[in-house]
Design a protein around this motif. Structure first.
Motif, PDB file in Angstrom:
ATOM      1  N   THR A  14       0.834  -1.210   0.000  1.00  0.00           N
ATOM      2  CA  THR A  14       0.000   0.000   0.000  1.00  0.00           C
ATOM      3  C   THR A  14       0.865   1.255   0.000  1.00  0.00           C
ATOM      4  OG1 THR A  14      -1.718  -1.167   1.212  1.00  0.00           O
ATOM      5  CG2 THR A  14      -1.809   1.238   1.243  1.00  0.00           C
ATOM      6  N   TYR A  15       1.953   1.219   0.820  1.00  0.00           N
ATOM      7  CA  TYR A  15       2.857   2.368   0.873  1.00  0.00           C
ATOM      8  C   TYR A  15       3.519   2.610  -0.471  1.00  0.00           C
ATOM      9  CZ  TYR A  15       6.973   5.139   2.034  1.00  0.00           C
ATOM     10  OH  TYR A  15       7.944   6.097   2.048  1.00  0.00           O
ATOM     11  N   HIS A  16       3.999   1.526  -1.104  1.00  0.00           N
ATOM     12  CA  HIS A  16       4.669   1.658  -2.399  1.00  0.00           C
ATOM     13  C   HIS A  16       3.710   2.189  -3.459  1.00  0.00           C
ATOM     14  CE1 HIS A  16       7.797   0.935  -5.299  1.00  0.00           C
ATOM     15  NE2 HIS A  16       6.971   0.227  -6.051  1.00  0.00           N
ATOM     16  N   LEU A  17       2.475   1.703  -3.434  1.00  0.00           N
ATOM     17  CA  LEU A  17       1.486   2.179  -4.402  1.00  0.00           C
ATOM     18  C   LEU A  17       1.159   3.646  -4.166  1.00  0.00           C
ATOM     19  CD1 LEU A  17      -0.975  -0.861  -4.628  1.00  0.00           C
ATOM     20  CD2 LEU A  17       0.600  -0.034  -6.393  1.00  0.00           C
ATOM     21  N   SER A  18       1.155   4.047  -2.894  1.00  0.00           N
ATOM     22  CA  SER A  18       0.878   5.461  -2.605  1.00  0.00           C
ATOM     23  C   SER A  18       1.966   6.358  -3.177  1.00  0.00           C
ATOM     24  CB  SER A  18       0.754   5.686  -1.095  1.00  0.00           C
ATOM     25  OG  SER A  18       2.001   5.557  -0.452  1.00  0.00           O
ATOM     26  N   LEU A  19       3.220   5.871  -3.120  1.00  0.00           N
ATOM     27  CA  LEU A  19       4.314   6.631  -3.728  1.00  0.00           C
ATOM     28  C   LEU A  19       4.118   6.756  -5.223  1.00  0.00           C
ATOM     29  CD1 LEU A  19       7.478   5.239  -1.899  1.00  0.00           C
ATOM     30  CD2 LEU A  19       6.432   7.474  -1.605  1.00  0.00           C
ATOM     31  N   LEU A  20       3.753   5.663  -5.868  1.00  0.00           N
ATOM     32  CA  LEU A  20       3.553   5.674  -7.310  1.00  0.00           C
ATOM     33  C   LEU A  20       2.410   6.583  -7.692  1.00  0.00           C
ATOM     34  CD1 LEU A  20       3.959   1.865  -8.077  1.00  0.00           C
ATOM     35  CD2 LEU A  20       5.599   3.675  -8.498  1.00  0.00           C
ATOM     36  N   THR A  47      11.632  14.722 -10.284  1.00  0.00           N
ATOM     37  CA  THR A  47      11.580  13.270 -10.342  1.00  0.00           C
ATOM     38  C   THR A  47      10.645  12.857 -11.469  1.00  0.00           C
ATOM     39  OG1 THR A  47      11.819  13.225  -7.929  1.00  0.00           O
ATOM     40  CG2 THR A  47      11.142  11.185  -8.993  1.00  0.00           C
ATOM     41  N   PRO A  48      11.118  12.117 -12.469  1.00  0.00           N
ATOM     42  CA  PRO A  48      10.238  11.716 -13.575  1.00  0.00           C
ATOM     43  C   PRO A  48       9.123  10.797 -13.072  1.00  0.00           C
ATOM     44  CG  PRO A  48      12.339  10.554 -13.688  1.00  0.00           C
ATOM     45  CD  PRO A  48      12.482  11.587 -12.615  1.00  0.00           C
ATOM     46  N   GLU A  49       8.034  10.776 -13.823  1.00  0.00           N
ATOM     47  CA  GLU A  49       6.832  10.096 -13.358  1.00  0.00           C
ATOM     48  C   GLU A  49       7.022   8.604 -13.139  1.00  0.00           C
ATOM     49  OE1 GLU A  49       3.651  11.121 -15.935  1.00  0.00           O
ATOM     50  OE2 GLU A  49       3.688  13.238 -15.399  1.00  0.00           O
ATOM     51  N   ASP A  50       7.916   7.967 -13.889  1.00  0.00           N
ATOM     52  CA  ASP A  50       8.101   6.520 -13.745  1.00  0.00           C
ATOM     53  C   ASP A  50       9.294   6.177 -12.864  1.00  0.00           C
ATOM     54  OD1 ASP A  50      10.136   7.309 -15.395  1.00  0.00           O
ATOM     55  OD2 ASP A  50       9.852   5.709 -16.880  1.00  0.00           O
ATOM     56  N   TYR A  51       9.763   7.153 -12.087  1.00  0.00           N
ATOM     57  CA  TYR A  51      11.008   6.960 -11.347  1.00  0.00           C
ATOM     58  C   TYR A  51      10.972   5.747 -10.415  1.00  0.00           C
ATOM     59  CZ  TYR A  51      14.732   7.699  -7.962  1.00  0.00           C
ATOM     60  OH  TYR A  51      15.821   7.527  -7.150  1.00  0.00           O
ATOM     61  N   TYR A  52       9.848   5.533  -9.739  1.00  0.00           N
ATOM     62  CA  TYR A  52       9.807   4.442  -8.770  1.00  0.00           C
ATOM     63  C   TYR A  52       9.818   3.070  -9.433  1.00  0.00           C
ATOM     64  CZ  TYR A  52       9.237   7.968  -5.230  1.00  0.00           C
ATOM     65  OH  TYR A  52       9.466   9.042  -4.418  1.00  0.00           O
ATOM     66  N   TYR A  53       9.671   3.042 -10.745  1.00  0.00           N
ATOM     67  CA  TYR A  53       9.832   1.791 -11.483  1.00  0.00           C
ATOM     68  C   TYR A  53      11.270   1.619 -11.976  1.00  0.00           C
ATOM     69  CZ  TYR A  53       4.717   1.576 -11.796  1.00  0.00           C
ATOM     70  OH  TYR A  53       3.384   1.529 -11.505  1.00  0.00           O
ATOM     71  N   THR A  54      11.959   2.738 -12.202  1.00  0.00           N
ATOM     72  CA  THR A  54      13.226   2.683 -12.938  1.00  0.00           C
ATOM     73  C   THR A  54      14.457   2.997 -12.102  1.00  0.00           C
ATOM     74  OG1 THR A  54      13.016   5.013 -13.587  1.00  0.00           O
ATOM     75  CG2 THR A  54      12.048   3.375 -15.062  1.00  0.00           C
ATOM     76  N   GLN A  55      14.295   3.617 -10.961  1.00  0.00           N
ATOM     77  CA  GLN A  55      15.335   4.118 -10.077  1.00  0.00           C
ATOM     78  C   GLN A  55      16.788   3.955 -10.534  1.00  0.00           C
ATOM     79  OE1 GLN A  55      14.592   2.993  -6.020  1.00  0.00           O
ATOM     80  NE2 GLN A  55      12.664   4.076  -5.972  1.00  0.00           N
ATOM     81  N   MET A 118      22.570  13.159  -3.581  1.00  0.00           N
ATOM     82  CA  MET A 118      21.597  12.463  -4.416  1.00  0.00           C
ATOM     83  C   MET A 118      21.827  10.955  -4.360  1.00  0.00           C
ATOM     84  SD  MET A 118      19.386  14.569  -5.788  1.00  0.00           S
ATOM     85  CE  MET A 118      18.719  13.554  -7.132  1.00  0.00           C
ATOM     86  N   SER A 119      23.079  10.526  -4.347  1.00  0.00           N
ATOM     87  CA  SER A 119      23.396   9.098  -4.286  1.00  0.00           C
ATOM     88  C   SER A 119      22.795   8.447  -3.049  1.00  0.00           C
ATOM     89  CB  SER A 119      24.907   8.877  -4.270  1.00  0.00           C
ATOM     90  OG  SER A 119      25.501   9.311  -5.460  1.00  0.00           O
ATOM     91  N   GLN A 120      22.770   9.193  -1.946  1.00  0.00           N
ATOM     92  CA  GLN A 120      22.264   8.660  -0.693  1.00  0.00           C
ATOM     93  C   GLN A 120      20.746   8.727  -0.589  1.00  0.00           C
ATOM     94  OE1 GLN A 120      24.330  10.793   2.419  1.00  0.00           O
ATOM     95  NE2 GLN A 120      26.334  10.379   1.501  1.00  0.00           N
ATOM     96  N   ASN A 121      20.120   9.564  -1.402  1.00  0.00           N
ATOM     97  CA  ASN A 121      18.684   9.795  -1.245  1.00  0.00           C
ATOM     98  C   ASN A 121      17.843   9.462  -2.463  1.00  0.00           C
ATOM     99  OD1 ASN A 121      18.353  11.391   1.513  1.00  0.00           O
ATOM    100  ND2 ASN A 121      20.237  12.104   0.541  1.00  0.00           N
ATOM    101  N   TYR A 122      18.450   9.426  -3.642  1.00  0.00           N
ATOM    102  CA  TYR A 122      17.735   9.125  -4.881  1.00  0.00           C
ATOM    103  C   TYR A 122      18.592   8.173  -5.713  1.00  0.00           C
ATOM    104  CZ  TYR A 122      14.541  13.130  -4.225  1.00  0.00           C
ATOM    105  OH  TYR A 122      13.599  14.012  -3.760  1.00  0.00           O
ATOM    106  N   PRO A 123      18.318   6.900  -5.728  1.00  0.00           N
ATOM    107  CA  PRO A 123      19.092   6.001  -6.597  1.00  0.00           C
ATOM    108  C   PRO A 123      19.029   6.468  -8.052  1.00  0.00           C
ATOM    109  CG  PRO A 123      17.696   4.744  -5.110  1.00  0.00           C
ATOM    110  CD  PRO A 123      17.284   6.183  -4.966  1.00  0.00           C
ATOM    111  N   TYR A 124      20.171   6.417  -8.750  1.00  0.00           N
ATOM    112  CA  TYR A 124      20.207   6.789 -10.162  1.00  0.00           C
ATOM    113  C   TYR A 124      21.363   6.065 -10.823  1.00  0.00           C
ATOM    114  CZ  TYR A 124      23.910  10.107  -8.780  1.00  0.00           C
ATOM    115  OH  TYR A 124      25.067  10.684  -8.290  1.00  0.00           O
ATOM    116  N   ASP A 125      21.426   6.152 -12.147  1.00  0.00           N
ATOM    117  CA  ASP A 125      22.475   5.485 -12.909  1.00  0.00           C
ATOM    118  C   ASP A 125      23.722   6.366 -12.905  1.00  0.00           C
ATOM    119  OD1 ASP A 125      24.130   4.227 -14.713  1.00  0.00           O
ATOM    120  OD2 ASP A 125      22.600   3.973 -16.262  1.00  0.00           O
TER     121      ASP A 125
END
Length: 273
Positions: A14-20, A47-55, A118-125
């Motif tokens: 539920t929490y993850h879906l709320s983020l999405l 943060t792009p809209e699909d970020y929680y899918y792609t991190q 950002m590395s510590q708070n937002y995973p990215y490539d």
């Protein structure tokens, strides 16, 4: 026990879906970061809209503004640039970091502090970090690339220059320098000096540059709004063998003329506070 575990699992889902859902609705797409780095810059994170899918596969764009947006009002930093383009409907599938410089030259170390945060708070490539900026931001782009070329997959510096006394590492990163010959705010000679030093040092194999005849300072802002700018940036990665610069993606005057015309303005307007 089973029921207890099921309740925990359900709460996590539920929490993850709320983020999405929150992200999809645009409520968390743009957030201000004030005072999160002691002594550092305040900044925005888009943060792009699909970020929680792609991190971990999401690229990061660092946009550096010019001197006119310096100060302590973070809203000013959004008056033009990549986030402004996104507001107008340009698709930029990346985390976009927009710091505000309170005044003076951009500090490469403080910009690196943002990437570390950002590395510590937002995973990215980490293999796909891109820097672009104009005027003072063009200087900041080249100063950062010359200091941390191992962190930048590609960079675009518009109507700027470089303040580094040692530019020997500038050639390690695919780089596109662009300047108008009619620029009265920052002379084209500032960019030409960087190019000439790189060529003389034999470190220009990853360099592109263009001197635009009769083009003034402010006209180059259109590069932030055209799709090809981001196409060119995103076509590079730190994992590319030899890290070559892409020379087959060109931005023409026709592309710049269309920069504001092929976007559909966002209805959510990316709430900023």
């Amino acid at each position: 026990m089973k029921r207890y575990l099921c309740l925990i699992l359900l709460s996590l889902i539920t929490y993850h879906l709320s983020l999405l859902t929150s992200t999809a609705q645009g409520t968390d797409l743009l957030s201000a970061k004030r005072g999160v780095i002691p002594g550092g810059y305040n900044f925005w994170v888009y943060t792009p809209e699909d970020y929680y899918y792609t991190q971990e596969s999401t690229p990061l764009v660092l946009f550096l503004h010019g001197a006119s947006l310096c100060g302590h009002d973070l809203q000013r930093a959004l008056r033009y640039g990549t986030v402004a383009a996104i507001k107008m409907g340009r698709e930029v599938p990346a985390l976009v970091v927009t710091p505000q410089n309170p005044g003076g030259a951009w500090n490469p170390s403080k910009l690196n502090d943002i990437l570390e945060w950002m590395s510590q708070n937002y995973p990215y490539d980490h293999n796909r970090v891109y820097v672009l900026g104009m005027s003072l931001g063009g200087y900041g782009t080249l100063d950062f690339v010359g200091t941390y070329p191992e962190k930048v997959a590609a960079a675009m510096a518009l109507c700027g220059g470089c303040t580094l006394s040692d530019q020997s590492r500038m050639g390690e990163c695919p780089l596109w320098i662009i300047h108008g010959t009619a620029d009265r705010a920052v002379s084209v000679r500032q960019s030409q000096d960087v190019v000439n030093r790189m060529r003389q040092a034999g470190i220009d194999s990853r360099l592109r540059f263009e001197w635009l005849p009769g083009v003034s300072h402010g006209a180059l802002a259109r590069y932030f709004y055209t799709a090809k700018t981001y196409e060119w940036l995103f076509s590079h990665s730190l994992t590319d063998p030899g890290r070559p610069v892409r020379r087959d993606i060109n931005i023409t005057q026709g592309d710049l003329n269309q920069a504001y015309r092929d976007m559909e303005r966002r209805t959510d307007q990316l709430e900023t506070e």
